[in-house]
Enzyme design. Structure first.
Site, PDB file in Angstrom:
ATOM      1  CB  SER A 191      -0.946  -0.051   1.199  1.00 57.43           C
ATOM      2  OG  SER A 191      -1.955   0.917   1.113  1.00 57.43           O
ATOM      3  CG  ASP A 357      -6.825  -3.338  -3.653  1.00 57.06           C
ATOM      4  OD1 ASP A 357      -7.627  -2.422  -3.382  1.00 57.06           O
ATOM      5  OD2 ASP A 357      -5.594  -3.233  -3.454  1.00 57.06           O
ATOM      6  CG  HIS A 391      -5.521  -2.604   0.079  1.00 58.23           C
ATOM      7  ND1 HIS A 391      -4.842  -2.130  -1.022  1.00 58.23           N
ATOM      8  CD2 HIS A 391      -4.982  -1.955   1.160  1.00 58.23           C
ATOM      9  CE1 HIS A 391      -3.936  -1.237  -0.640  1.00 58.23           C
ATOM     10  NE2 HIS A 391      -4.003  -1.111   0.670  1.00 58.23           N
TER      11      HIS A 391
END
Length: 416
Positions: A191, A357, A391
């Protein structure tokens, strides 16, 4: 925040150069791995000085002693005493120093990153965080021969801060530029950690990065921002009820004092003039973001900082010019447009989903592939799309972890 607390990659490179030579023969063939976690996944301590002015008398109790205490995230203490929540929220704020042209802690609050150089900072006492941060990826890497402190290291950082455009003061980011080390390392990020690492690489001398970085593996890179952040900043209009948890106050991204908030906004380079927020009277895209920010209550000064600090970076993300593998999740409904038909941004919007995601849109991965993979000077670039991967699932689902670890092992063996 003191620069010595943010020598994220640079200090670790020196550390790996010293420690890797002592690794056991069974793992000597593995290049050192440095992990940079995502937003909110690094813990940090604080201590208060006499300069601190607490919002309530109870928040100044810690001034009786000079010791450090866990500021982010002290799940256990807040479970035991919920009345401390306003204190932690106040002490997490940042202020903008106009003289220095940079962000600082609230006066009287000093902070330091916890367990710098190790992965222990990613392992929270809140059990929910095991699947949100990198704890399970650490376990998976240990399963193939990596060992904490020998060839596996962590680079926790204060996630309230953000990289700034070249030439703009950013003391929290400056520590990235102090470099050393002998053994090429594999940088693995998740991320926002990927955005931080990529900007560090791009602002480092090319000969250095090509000598000391074996491979850069970016998981769920958030380069280019997300439309969901427009909902978060819109929700702070007026006087919304205060968050009921410390994590809620941070993960909502409603805390406008954080330098990172404008950096998360959608980039015109990724989203162009596509309407992302729709109202009866006007639509807002990444290209007219300043107008949107003014509409939801940002001051002229805040908008100016968005233009000078965040926007130049989101417009200019580029190839790091080291071997790179980008792994993104797809096949999960992900917010793409927000509809506030009556123009009331305090209401919950209607959502139009796209692919991604669940947090990061597939457009981000495609834009990164065009920008990085399309650069003839980039020595190697590989884009991997993982179907039906969320994610957080990228670093927590067993099948996905196996695929991620396999890519890291391939990077170890690569000759480019």
């Amino acid at each position: 925040m003191e620069a010595r607390q943010q020598r994220i990659i640079a200090t670790l490179l020196l550390l790996t150069a010293t420690l890797f030579v002592t690794a056991a023969p069974a793992v000597a063939h593995l290049h050192p791995v440095i992990l940079l976690p995502g937003y909110s996944c690094s813990q940090f301590d604080a201590r208060l000085t006499d300069e601190y002015e607490p919002p309530t008398p109870a928040c100044g109790v810690r001034k009786q002693g000079p010791g450090w205490f866990r500021l982010w995230e002290n799940y256990t203490e807040l479970q035991e005493d919920p009345t401390l929540l306003p204190c932690y929220q106040d002490q997490l704020r940042l202020v903008y120093d106009h003289t220095a042209g940079d962000y600082r802690n609230v006066p009287g609050v000093e902070t330091r990153v916890v367990s710098f150089g190790t992965t222990r900072s990613f392992r929270f006492d809140d059990p929910v965080q095991k699947n949100v941060c990198m704890a399970r990826l650490v376990e998976a890497l240990e399963g193939v021969g990596y060992k904490e402190g020998s060839n596996l290291f962590g680079a926790p950082y204060d996630f309230r801060y953000a990289p700034a455009a070249p030439g703009v003061a950013a003391r929290a980011f400056a520590g990235f530029r102090e470099m050393n080390g002998n053994k090429p390392v594999i940088i693995v990020t998740h991320s926002f950690g990927g955005d931080y690492a990529m900007e560090f690489l791009n602002q480092s001398p090319l000969p250095w990065r090509r000598r000391y970085v074996k491979h850069f593996v970016m998981l769920c890179g958030s380069t280019g921002g997300s439309p969901v952040i427009m909902q978060a900043v819109a929700s702070t209009m007026g006087s919304p009820p205060p968050p009921t948890t410390l994590r809620g106050s941070v993960l909502s991204l409603g805390n406008r004092s954080f330098e990172i908030i404008p950096f998360f906004l959608p980039s015109p380079k990724v989203f162009g003039d596509t309407p992302l927020v729709i109202t009866r009277a006007k639509n807002y895209s990444a290209e007219n973001m300043p107008e949107f920010l003014a509409t939801v209550g940002f001051s002229d000064e805040e908008i100016a900082r968005y233009r000078t600090r965040a926007l130049p970076l989101t417009l200019n993300f580029r190839a790091p010019l080291v071997p790179m593998t980008c792994i993104s999740g797809i096949g999960v409904p992900t917010i793409y447009r927000l509809v506030y038909w009556d123009g009331n941004f305090t209401d919950k919007p209607q959502v139009v989903n796209g692919d991604g995601d669940g947090v990061i849109n597939v457009e981000n991965a495609m834009a990164l592939e065009r920008a990085v993979g399309g650069d003839p000077a980039q020595p190697y670039f590989k884009s991997v799309l993982m179907p039906n991967t969320t994610h957080n699932g990228m670093i927590s689902d067993d099948s996905t972890l196996r695929a991620v670890v396999n890519e890291i092992l391939k990077a170890n063996q690569a000759t480019f």
